[in-house]
Design a protein around this motif. Sequence first.
Motif, short mmCIF file in Angstrom:
data_model
loop_
_atom_site.label_atom_id
_atom_site.label_comp_id
_atom_site.label_asym_id
_atom_site.label_seq_id
_atom_site.Cartn_x
_atom_site.Cartn_y
_atom_site.Cartn_z
N PRO A 283 -3.43 11.61 -11.98
CA PRO A 283 -4.53 12.46 -12.47
C PRO A 283 -4.60 13.80 -11.74
O PRO A 283 -4.35 13.85 -10.52
N LEU A 284 -4.95 14.85 -12.47
CA LEU A 284 -5.10 16.15 -11.81
C LEU A 284 -6.24 16.07 -10.81
O LEU A 284 -7.25 15.41 -11.06
N PRO A 285 -6.09 16.74 -9.67
CA PRO A 285 -7.19 16.70 -8.69
C PRO A 285 -8.41 17.45 -9.21
O PRO A 285 -8.30 18.32 -10.08
N GLU A 286 -9.54 17.08 -8.64
CA GLU A 286 -10.77 17.83 -8.90
C GLU A 286 -10.65 19.13 -8.10
O GLU A 286 -10.20 19.10 -6.95
N ILE A 287 -11.09 20.25 -8.67
CA ILE A 287 -10.97 21.53 -7.95
C ILE A 287 -12.34 21.97 -7.46
O ILE A 287 -13.30 22.04 -8.23
#
Length: 443
Positions: A283-287
Amino acid sequence: MYLHGTSKINANGHLEIGGKDVTDLAKEFGTPLYIVDEALVRQRASEYVEAFKASGLKFQVAYASKAFSVMAMCAIAEQEGLSLDVVSDGELFTALQAGFPVERIHFHGNNKTPDEINMALDAGIGCFVVDNFDELALLNALAGDKGKKVNILLRITPGVEAHTHDYISTGQQDSKFGFDLGNGAAKQAIEEALKLDNLVILGVHSHIGSQIFEVEGFRMAVDKVAQFAVSIREELNLTFKVINLGGGFGIRYVEGDTPLPVSEYVGAITDAIKTNFANADFPLPEIWVEPGRSMVGDAGTTLYTVGTSKNIPGVRKYLAVDGGMTDNPRPALYQSRYEAILANRANESAEETVSIAGKCCESGDMLIWDLELPKAESGDLLAVFCTGAYNYAMASNYNRIRRPAVVFVKDGEADLVVKRESLDNIVCNDVIPARLQKSPLAK
Ligand SMILES: Cc1ncc(COP(=O)(O)O)c(C=O)c1O
Ligand SMILES: N[C@H](CCC[C@H](N)C(=O)O)C(=O)O
């Protein structure tokens, strides 16, 4: 003349902010006075939030409260759905007293004391941004004493030098902050933290500097952090849930400053994240980001009363105001430049070039060099723009000068959010020890 936010010149030729004539504000609250255009603060907050929403990524916009930490500002950050970055017990206390949701508070700092860490642990804040190996060990031990597990980000210095003043550039290797990426300290810190039972690694943090006008530095930081994330996943089987890219987004103080719209900074960061993780099978990281200056800087105006002047023929004319480096140390610290107008005679043409001096016993106490103004007289009001960030926050009591009041203005209303310090405030922590009370000087 460049007017920010809701500022305008009204029919009387007076500066008006948030629908309030500043000459009325001067009468009601006195000068020097910090005036904050609340609508502009809220606009900036929503620009960040909307830009992130448009990216489709998970995010947190954490207002870096060091820029301007007062309870009313924490309340606005809360209402706008922001998180909050604090760097001391004082900033943490301000947020807690304002009722800011603890889970959205992030604690920064390169030398958090045991007391500060314990206070944050007791409050149950959302995340610690760990700066060095000593803190890793200390935080783990103190969390253990309380039977708690705490979320951490590890602050890394990605080796990116932002083009800004040396004192406000932090992403380069030679910095007091964070674990260096280039020399392996960052990886070592992750290995170390993985061994510590009471720490939960959410991911990493990088802040490359402040008052940055280009997106290139942020892109480079994302590239480096993303490569690091991929290598840590491969080598240590740890997936970062969060990547925090700090603050540093620039604002327009004076003509020639060329900040980008908030959406462009955010777009550059989120695009770079998507590009870097395009092939990732996780999953893409939270920014997360941490804007301070760009949240409040251009929303602030400081109003002064003009006092004395000194003309040195053939050299320069000094115009002194009733504040100075005590309410705005930035010109003295960073050679920062500001624009200003005579707020009660805002339609009049400039007739002379003056330099604005403060009232401290310090030659360096200058606010603006070579400002074009109408011929100012004692009693005129000078409005200095763009003082919302790092002015009240960095104010001092040098010469025992009292810190000014702060008002929020919006839709024709003015609310006092910080009272002017009184003379009693100045001496309230002073103690004359008994042995000195015998002295004839101290009655
Ligand atoms: C770690 C960190 N985050 C955020 C900020 C906020 O930076 P700026 O006010 O330039 O947005 C700073 C600097 O003040 C910082 O050191
Ligand atoms: N903490 C920021 C810089 C704050 C600069 C601020 N104090 C100013 O007046 O510009 C940083 O390390 O990037």
